[in-house]
Enzyme design. Sequence first.
Site, PDB file in Angstrom:
ATOM      1  N   ASP A  91     -35.382  63.909 -50.760  1.00 60.14           N
ATOM      2  CA  ASP A  91     -35.297  62.536 -50.160  1.00 60.14           C
ATOM      3  C   ASP A  91     -35.927  62.479 -48.631  1.00 60.14           C
ATOM      4  O   ASP A  91     -34.618  62.158 -47.693  1.00 60.14           O
ATOM      5  CB  ASP A  91     -33.985  61.927 -50.379  1.00 60.14           C
ATOM      6  CG  ASP A  91     -34.031  60.393 -50.139  1.00 60.14           C
ATOM      7  OD1 ASP A  91     -35.022  59.720 -49.862  1.00 60.14           O
ATOM      8  OD2 ASP A  91     -32.834  59.906 -50.392  1.00 60.14           O
ATOM      9  N   GLU A 117     -29.887  69.508 -44.280  1.00 65.22           N
ATOM     10  CA  GLU A 117     -29.942  68.290 -43.825  1.00 65.22           C
ATOM     11  C   GLU A 117     -29.936  68.458 -42.199  1.00 65.22           C
ATOM     12  O   GLU A 117     -29.332  69.578 -41.583  1.00 65.22           O
ATOM     13  CB  GLU A 117     -28.898  67.402 -43.775  1.00 65.22           C
ATOM     14  CG  GLU A 117     -28.567  66.343 -42.989  1.00 65.22           C
ATOM     15  CD  GLU A 117     -29.627  65.133 -43.061  1.00 65.22           C
ATOM     16  OE1 GLU A 117     -30.122  64.853 -41.733  1.00 65.22           O
ATOM     17  OE2 GLU A 117     -30.181  64.955 -44.103  1.00 65.22           O
ATOM     18  N   CYS A 132     -36.282  39.850 -42.342  1.00 64.88           N
ATOM     19  CA  CYS A 132     -37.158  39.555 -43.620  1.00 64.88           C
ATOM     20  C   CYS A 132     -38.442  39.086 -43.397  1.00 64.88           C
ATOM     21  O   CYS A 132     -38.546  38.214 -42.714  1.00 64.88           O
ATOM     22  CB  CYS A 132     -36.205  38.544 -44.396  1.00 64.88           C
ATOM     23  SG  CYS A 132     -34.620  38.823 -44.996  1.00 64.88           S
ATOM     24  N   CYS A 164     -37.110  35.248 -37.245  1.00 60.64           N
ATOM     25  CA  CYS A 164     -36.452  36.829 -37.195  1.00 60.64           C
ATOM     26  C   CYS A 164     -37.405  37.809 -37.634  1.00 60.64           C
ATOM     27  O   CYS A 164     -38.261  37.525 -38.563  1.00 60.64           O
ATOM     28  CB  CYS A 164     -35.265  36.466 -38.128  1.00 60.64           C
ATOM     29  SG  CYS A 164     -34.265  38.178 -38.326  1.00 60.64           S
ATOM     30  N   CYS A 220     -39.256  56.872 -49.358  1.00 62.60           N
ATOM     31  CA  CYS A 220     -38.829  55.177 -49.059  1.00 62.60           C
ATOM     32  C   CYS A 220     -40.276  54.758 -48.449  1.00 62.60           C
ATOM     33  O   CYS A 220     -40.421  53.750 -47.666  1.00 62.60           O
ATOM     34  CB  CYS A 220     -37.979  55.122 -47.859  1.00 62.60           C
ATOM     35  SG  CYS A 220     -38.243  56.395 -46.484  1.00 62.60           S
TER      36      CYS A 220
END
Length: 458
Positions: free
Chosen positions: A386, A338, A83, A80, A413
């Site tokens: 962000d 945004e 992960c 997969c 991120c």
Amino acid sequence: MAKPRRGDSLDLTIDDLAFGGEGVGRVDGYVLFVRGAVPGDRLRVKVVEARSRFGRAVIESLESPSPDRVEAPCPYFGRCGGCRLQHVSYSAQLAFKEKQVRDCLTRIGGLGPFELRPILPAPDPYGYRNKMEFTIARAKDGVGLTVGLHEAERYDSVLDVERCLLQSDRMNALLDEARRFFGESGLGAWEQDAGEGLLRFLMLREGYRTGESMVNVVTSSPAVSELAPLAARLAARVPRTASVVMNVNPKKASVAVGVEEHLLGGRDHILESVGGLQFQVSANSFFQTNTAQAERLFSLVLDSAGLTGDETVLDLYSGTGAISLQLAGRCRWVYGVEVTQAAVDDAARNAAANGIANCTFLAGEVRFALPSLIAQGVRAQVVVADPPRAGFHPKALRALLQMGPARIVYVSCNPSTLARDLGELVRGGYRLEWVQPVDMFPHTPHIEAVARLEKATA
């Protein structure tokens, strides 16, 4: 020793992890990346790619395992593409991510000594995702359908996934029931090359605090009558299924977002509670995918903002207003910016639902909206940002420096673009006080971080 060549087999000790989660080993200074390797492993590997400065190899045998190597609990691990780090102990994952943030800030940002706070681990490294997107494809044998995730390094092959450990038992039950319905319905899967077929994606959402669930079936054309019976089946299997919708995406672009939406059962949104506030989450709205860690992240942002109640605050890349509405209770006024109109509409609805009146939400790109606000005379004492993985657009960063808020709280991120932007802000007159990594996505290489900057005084 000469540079390894493609096809060579050799012994290799892994001493680091690359940002994408591959193990890193060195042969006389020549770097080899090895998928599935863990720092501390001693391996026999075969070179499959040999470039001038680095190569890639695959594991032929594990001669001596690293003390940080563990047995991955997922039966799909390795095949997969989701992960990448289940075979690495969670404590080692955290250390790797913390090191990644430090390395990026030092190497890319050119930042000198700074306080890197210990990473905040997830309370539960499994079952944490409140949103999952599964691709629907024709089975490899040509009979029936596959509902799953893309195979590792393969965007043309979908792995049938019966149960994903990153989502809850409720979401896995919805996945199972939807798969059964699709199989019994005789409906075909969308085929990208031919541009034919109906079923494209199955998207699941869950209110972590409320227990409400949403199922969104993305199709290539409207099929309300064909999919209508699915709503009753899902509600019977998982009673708190509050929303079943169909999004229609007739375009070739392989995205789980539609140009039109049809309600199949319940309402067009679910409710979620974060930080004492209630949020409406619709199929196409952005919401943090790890609710428990999002609460810790928002709390960290609020504390970092250091608000006294009199400030005007700017929330850049504000999404559906999750951070803006938390800030609103501690300041005079919040402006949220945004780019997506649908997210701005969600933010306005969430503000009204929570009785919050001191927020203004604006639709537009930050690089254009921020200079416009400055021209209108808006001055923010605190800015929270962000941005997406690409970080700030250079024009947006220049406008932020022009506004010159006393404090900036940067939520990132992507450590690489965080480092780049922090370097520019420091060179533009700000002092980096500290950086706090937060593990939002256990078992993946992704890492969130919060940075606090103060305007330097002469």
